[in-house]
Design a protein around this motif. Structure first.
Motif, short mmCIF file in Angstrom:
data_model
loop_
_atom_site.label_atom_id
_atom_site.label_comp_id
_atom_site.label_asym_id
_atom_site.label_seq_id
_atom_site.Cartn_x
_atom_site.Cartn_y
_atom_site.Cartn_z
N HIS A 44 0.84 -1.20 0.00
CA HIS A 44 0.00 0.00 0.00
C HIS A 44 0.88 1.25 0.00
CE1 HIS A 44 0.62 -1.01 4.30
NE2 HIS A 44 0.72 0.30 4.47
N VAL A 45 0.23 2.38 -0.28
CA VAL A 45 0.92 3.66 -0.40
C VAL A 45 0.16 4.69 0.43
CG1 VAL A 45 1.66 5.48 -1.99
CG2 VAL A 45 1.65 3.10 -2.75
N ILE A 46 0.91 5.55 1.14
CA ILE A 46 0.31 6.69 1.83
C ILE A 46 0.68 7.95 1.05
CG2 ILE A 46 0.32 8.10 3.91
CD1 ILE A 46 0.60 5.63 5.54
N THR A 47 -0.35 8.65 0.58
CA THR A 47 -0.16 9.81 -0.30
C THR A 47 -0.59 11.08 0.41
OG1 THR A 47 -0.60 8.42 -2.23
CG2 THR A 47 -0.74 10.81 -2.53
N LYS A 48 0.24 12.13 0.28
CA LYS A 48 -0.12 13.45 0.80
C LYS A 48 -0.50 14.35 -0.36
CE LYS A 48 2.87 16.70 1.71
NZ LYS A 48 3.94 17.55 2.30
N ARG A 49 -1.60 15.09 -0.19
CA ARG A 49 -2.06 16.06 -1.19
C ARG A 49 -2.18 17.43 -0.54
NH1 ARG A 49 -5.08 11.39 -2.28
NH2 ARG A 49 -4.67 10.50 -4.34
N LEU A 50 -1.61 18.44 -1.21
CA LEU A 50 -1.65 19.81 -0.69
C LEU A 50 -1.68 20.78 -1.87
CD1 LEU A 50 -1.44 21.83 1.69
CD2 LEU A 50 1.04 21.67 1.45
N LYS A 51 -2.75 21.55 -1.97
CA LYS A 51 -2.92 22.58 -3.00
C LYS A 51 -2.68 22.01 -4.40
CE LYS A 51 -1.45 26.28 0.11
NZ LYS A 51 -0.48 27.40 0.35
N GLY A 52 -3.25 20.84 -4.65
CA GLY A 52 -3.15 20.23 -5.96
C GLY A 52 -1.91 19.41 -6.19
N ALA A 53 -0.92 19.53 -5.32
CA ALA A 53 0.31 18.74 -5.46
C ALA A 53 0.16 17.41 -4.72
CB ALA A 53 1.50 19.51 -4.92
N GLU A 54 0.72 16.36 -5.27
CA GLU A 54 0.60 15.01 -4.70
C GLU A 54 1.99 14.44 -4.43
OE1 GLU A 54 -0.86 10.95 -6.65
OE2 GLU A 54 -2.53 12.33 -6.25
#
Length: 215
Positions: A145-155
């Motif tokens: 599995h993967v943990i993804t961070k998203r902030l202001k359209g950036a991934e």
């Protein structure tokens, strides 16, 4: 001579007794002073504890103590903000070849982290310890599995976890655990996903979970 010597001894004993007697129980020549009192003259008695003579100092000290306790509590709550999530369901997205987990709050403290379905929103920025585990029941030779961070359209992919699945068994089972430390900005969101569509997972609280806490 003997009477003179005895009289001198009695006078010395009286002086020693008078000097060694505590102030709050001292007797003056005209009477007895009250406990915790200060004697003035032969008969006057003024009850004045040093603490009660300055009530404004006591008030200021109490206010300062209360403010100090409040500040310490706020710092402690900020320092120990945490969120532990337990699985509710999984959703498969065939177009992206992905399975996403939805969560419920298992344990929490503080207001800096909020969960909504499959995402965690960070409201108080800071450095966080992030951890996750998934129990797989899948015949695919490798799962993860993967943990993804998203902030202001950036991934940004923060963590990846891969685990080989056992072969030559009717029900292959294996867990994959990962953890790390990251700085998370206010407004950023986290999501755990499995890069397999229709992934077979065991969704129980003690086998599959995710969490983070401020350090």
């Amino acid at each position: 001579m003997q009477w003179t010597y005895i009289w001198m001894l009695r006078s010395e004993m009286a002086e020693i007794t008078q000097r060694s007697r505590p102030l709050d129980t001292a007797r003056d020549e005209g009477g007895i002073c009250c406990d915790s009192a200060v004697c003035y003259g032969a008969t006057s008695c003024y009850k004045a504890s040093g603490y009660h003579r300055f009530p404004e100092r006591r008030t200021h000290a109490a206010g300062r103590d209360k403010r100090d306790v409040t500040k310490q509590r706020k710092r402690r709550e900020k320092r120990h903000t945490f969120l532990h999530l337990v699985p509710v369901s999984s959703q498969s997205y065939n177009g992206h070849d992905t399975t996403v987990l939805s969560w419920a709050v298992g344990q929490s403290r503080g207001q800096g982290l909020q969960v909504s379905a499959d995402t965690v929103t960070v409201e108080a920025e800071g450095t966080y310890f992030i951890y996750s585990q998934v129990l797989y029941k899948d015949t695919t030779w490798v799962m993860g599995h993967v943990i993804t961070k998203r902030l202001k359209g950036a991934e940004t992919k923060l963590m990846k976890c891969l685990k080989s699945m056992p072969s030559n068994v009717s029900q292959p089972l294996n867990t994959c655990y990962t953890a790390g430390i990251y700085f998370l900005e206010s407004g950023s969101t986290l999501q755990l996903s499995v890069p397999r569509k229709s992934a077979e997972l065991i969704l129980t609280a003690h086998t599959t979970f995710m969490g983070l806490f401020n350090i």
